[in-house]
Design a protein around this motif. Structure first.
Motif, PDB file in Angstrom:
ATOM      1  N   GLY A 134      99.410  44.350 -29.896  1.00 48.14           N
ATOM      2  CA  GLY A 134      98.870  45.426 -30.715  1.00 48.14           C
ATOM      3  C   GLY A 134      97.691  46.098 -30.042  1.00 48.14           C
ATOM      4  N   PHE A 135      96.829  45.277 -29.415  1.00 49.19           N
ATOM      5  CA  PHE A 135      95.712  45.829 -28.655  1.00 49.19           C
ATOM      6  C   PHE A 135      96.229  46.761 -27.565  1.00 49.19           C
ATOM      7  N   LEU A 136      97.173  46.286 -26.791  1.00 45.58           N
ATOM      8  CA  LEU A 136      97.658  47.080 -25.665  1.00 45.58           C
ATOM      9  C   LEU A 136      98.361  48.350 -26.133  1.00 45.58           C
ATOM     10  N   ALA A 137      99.052  48.273 -27.275  1.00 47.09           N
ATOM     11  CA  ALA A 137      99.682  49.474 -27.821  1.00 47.09           C
ATOM     12  C   ALA A 137      98.632  50.510 -28.193  1.00 47.09           C
ATOM     13  N   ALA A 138      97.524  50.043 -28.756  1.00 47.34           N
ATOM     14  CA  ALA A 138      96.430  50.961 -29.100  1.00 47.34           C
ATOM     15  C   ALA A 138      95.848  51.586 -27.844  1.00 47.34           C
ATOM     16  N   PHE A 139      95.666  50.791 -26.814  1.00 50.05           N
ATOM     17  CA  PHE A 139      95.130  51.335 -25.559  1.00 50.05           C
ATOM     18  C   PHE A 139      96.058  52.412 -25.007  1.00 50.05           C
ATOM     19  N   ARG A 140      97.361  52.157 -25.065  1.00 51.98           N
ATOM     20  CA  ARG A 140      98.312  53.120 -24.511  1.00 51.98           C
ATOM     21  C   ARG A 140      98.311  54.435 -25.295  1.00 51.98           C
ATOM     22  N   GLU A 141      98.217  54.344 -26.617  1.00 49.17           N
ATOM     23  CA  GLU A 141      98.388  55.526 -27.455  1.00 49.17           C
ATOM     24  C   GLU A 141      97.088  56.234 -27.825  1.00 49.17           C
ATOM     25  N   GLU A 142      96.024  55.466 -28.030  1.00 44.41           N
ATOM     26  CA  GLU A 142      94.769  56.051 -28.525  1.00 44.41           C
ATOM     27  C   GLU A 142      93.764  56.342 -27.415  1.00 44.41           C
ATOM     28  N   PHE A 143      93.822  55.599 -26.332  1.00 43.32           N
ATOM     29  CA  PHE A 143      92.842  55.756 -25.255  1.00 43.32           C
ATOM     30  C   PHE A 143      93.403  56.735 -24.223  1.00 43.32           C
ATOM     31  N   ARG A 144      93.501  57.994 -24.659  1.00 43.26           N
ATOM     32  CA  ARG A 144      94.068  59.026 -23.792  1.00 43.26           C
ATOM     33  C   ARG A 144      93.213  60.281 -23.876  1.00 43.26           C
ATOM     34  N   GLY A 145      93.216  61.020 -22.782  1.00 40.65           N
ATOM     35  CA  GLY A 145      92.509  62.298 -22.772  1.00 40.65           C
ATOM     36  C   GLY A 145      91.009  62.120 -22.744  1.00 40.65           C
ATOM     37  N   PRO A 146      90.270  63.215 -22.657  1.00 43.13           N
ATOM     38  CA  PRO A 146      88.816  63.147 -22.653  1.00 43.13           C
ATOM     39  C   PRO A 146      88.299  62.673 -24.007  1.00 43.13           C
ATOM     40  N   GLY A 147      87.256  61.874 -23.978  1.00 44.18           N
ATOM     41  CA  GLY A 147      86.665  61.349 -25.202  1.00 44.18           C
ATOM     42  C   GLY A 147      85.810  60.140 -24.861  1.00 44.18           C
ATOM     43  N   LEU A 148      85.147  59.589 -25.869  1.00 42.50           N
ATOM     44  CA  LEU A 148      84.323  58.399 -25.689  1.00 42.50           C
ATOM     45  C   LEU A 148      85.049  57.224 -26.323  1.00 42.50           C
ATOM     46  N   PHE A 149      85.326  56.210 -25.529  1.00 43.21           N
ATOM     47  CA  PHE A 149      86.082  55.054 -25.980  1.00 43.21           C
ATOM     48  C   PHE A 149      85.191  53.824 -25.882  1.00 43.21           C
ATOM     49  N   VAL A 150      84.961  53.190 -27.020  1.00 42.57           N
ATOM     50  CA  VAL A 150      83.996  52.093 -27.126  1.00 42.57           C
ATOM     51  C   VAL A 150      84.744  50.815 -27.491  1.00 42.57           C
ATOM     52  N   LEU A 151      84.454  49.742 -26.773  1.00 39.40           N
ATOM     53  CA  LEU A 151      85.132  48.473 -27.005  1.00 39.40           C
ATOM     54  C   LEU A 151      84.107  47.346 -27.133  1.00 39.40           C
ATOM     55  N   ASP A 152      84.364  46.448 -28.062  1.00 41.03           N
ATOM     56  CA  ASP A 152      83.513  45.277 -28.242  1.00 41.03           C
ATOM     57  C   ASP A 152      84.357  44.023 -28.039  1.00 41.03           C
ATOM     58  N   GLU A 153      84.209  43.413 -26.875  1.00 37.47           N
ATOM     59  CA  GLU A 153      84.901  42.189 -26.478  1.00 37.47           C
ATOM     60  C   GLU A 153      86.424  42.307 -26.633  1.00 37.47           C
ATOM     61  N   PRO A 154      87.040  43.291 -25.994  1.00 33.67           N
ATOM     62  CA  PRO A 154      88.493  43.465 -26.118  1.00 33.67           C
ATOM     63  C   PRO A 154      89.282  42.315 -25.535  1.00 33.67           C
ATOM     64  N   GLU A 155      88.677  41.546 -24.636  1.00 34.30           N
ATOM     65  CA  GLU A 155      89.386  40.435 -24.010  1.00 34.30           C
ATOM     66  C   GLU A 155      89.711  39.316 -24.991  1.00 34.30           C
ATOM     67  N   ALA A 156      89.105  39.338 -26.188  1.00 34.91           N
ATOM     68  CA  ALA A 156      89.307  38.266 -27.163  1.00 34.91           C
ATOM     69  C   ALA A 156      90.777  38.061 -27.506  1.00 34.91           C
ATOM     70  N   ALA A 157      91.566  39.122 -27.460  1.00 29.36           N
ATOM     71  CA  ALA A 157      92.987  39.024 -27.840  1.00 29.36           C
ATOM     72  C   ALA A 157      93.921  39.052 -26.640  1.00 29.36           C
ATOM     73  N   LEU A 158      93.375  39.107 -25.434  1.00 32.43           N
ATOM     74  CA  LEU A 158      94.214  39.394 -24.272  1.00 32.43           C
ATOM     75  C   LEU A 158      94.314  38.220 -23.308  1.00 32.43           C
TER      76      LEU A 158
END
Length: 235
Positions: A134-158
Motif C-alpha cells: 500500500g505504501f509503494l502504491a501511494a508512492f507510485r500514484e501520489e508522489f508525482r509531479g512538482p510538489g512538496l512530499f513529506v514522509l515520517d519514517e516510511p521505512e517502518a512498513a518496507l
C-alpha cells in the motif's frame, strides 16, 4: 525545488513550553532551516524532534497532519500544532507560484503512525495488498509531479527491497521538479545520492555526510559483531 528556507517565531510567553524547548526547534527559531537539495533527510534518536519538524513543515504547507494530500479537507482528529501554525517559507525558484497560493500547492504527507488511515482515504487501503505494498502504491500514484512530499519514517512498513524501490520513486520526484523532506532511521534511504542529511541531537541540527552519521556507524558495528551490542541488553 519548492522551499528554500523554513522559519518561525515563538509566541510571546511560550519560550519555555513544548515544542519551543526542543533543540532543533530552538535552532529553527533562531536561524531558520535551509534546504539545499531537493531531498532532505532528518535523522536522530527518538525524541530528537524529527517528527515534530516534518509534521510542522507538512502542516504549514497545507498538508493534513494526520497524513494526506494537499487540497484535501483535514480528515484526522489531530489538532494543528503550534509550530505548524507559525512556520513560514521562503520559496525556491520553482516554488514561488505554488507557495503564493494554497490552491496551487501539490504534495502528500505520509506518516508511519497514521499511514493506514491516510492510504485508505487515498484509495490505497490494505485490500488484496500488504501494508508495504500500500505504501509503494501511494508512492507510485501520489508522489508525482512538482510538489512538496513529506514522509515520517516510511521505512517502518518496507522491506529492504521495497526501501530500494522507494529511493527510485524519490529520484523520480526530483526529476519531475518535486521536493522531499523525510524523517528516517534508515541508513539505506539516507544513502541516496545528492541528498542533504541533517542529524538532530541535543545541540540542534547539523549537516552530516552519510558515512559520518551515527546511525551508519552503529549499523556497521552491529552487523560486524551483534554480540557487542546485544550483551548489554540481554545480560
Amino acid at each position: 525545488m519548492i522551499v528554500r528556507r523554513a522559519y518561525a517565531h515563538v509566541p510571546d510567553g511560550s519560550a519555555g513550553e513544548w515544542p519551543w524547548t526542543v533543540p532543533c526547534v530552538r535552532q529553527l527559531l533562531g536561524e531558520g532551516m535551509r534546504f539545499t537539495a531537493p531531498v532532505t533527510f532528518l535523522v536522530g534518536e527518538n525524541g530528537s524532534g524529527k517528527s515534530t519538524l516534518v509534521e510542522a513543515v507538512a502542516e504549514a504547507y497545507g498538508l493534513d497532519p494526520w497524513g494526506g494530500a494537499a487540497g484535501r479537507r483535514y480528515a484526522g482528529p489531530r489538532e494543528k500544532s503550534p509550530l505548524g501554525e507559525r512556520i513560514r517559507f521562503e520559496a525556491a525558484g520553482g516554488g514561488r507560484r505554488m507557495l503564493g497560493s494554497r490552491a496551487a500547492r501539490r504534495g502528500f504527507f505520509l506518516r508511519a503512525e497514521t499511514a493506514r488511515d491516510a492510504l485508505d482515504r487515498a484509495g490505497f487501503g490494505p485490500d488484496f495488498r500488504s501494508h508495504g505494498e500500500g505504501f509503494l502504491a501511494a508512492f507510485r500514484e501520489e508522489f508525482r509531479g512538482p510538489g512538496l512530499f513529506v514522509l515520517d519514517e516510511p521505512e517502518a512498513a518496507l522491506s529492504f527491497t521495497s526501501c530500494l524501490e522507494l529511493v527510485g520513486h524519490l529520484a523520480q520526484v526530483v526529476e519531475n521538479g518535486g521536493q522531499v523532506v523525510c524523517a528516517t532511521h534508515s541508513p539505506l534511504l539516507t544513502a541516496m545520492p545528492g541528498a542533504d542529511i541533517l542529524e538532530l541531537d541535543e545541540d540542534g541540527a547539523r549537516r552530516v555526510a552519510w558515512q559520518d552519521l551515527r546511525l551508519v556507524d552503529h549499523w556497521r558495528r552491529y552487523l560486524a559483531d551483534p554480540g557487542s551490542y546485544l550483551r548489554h541488553v540481554l545480560e
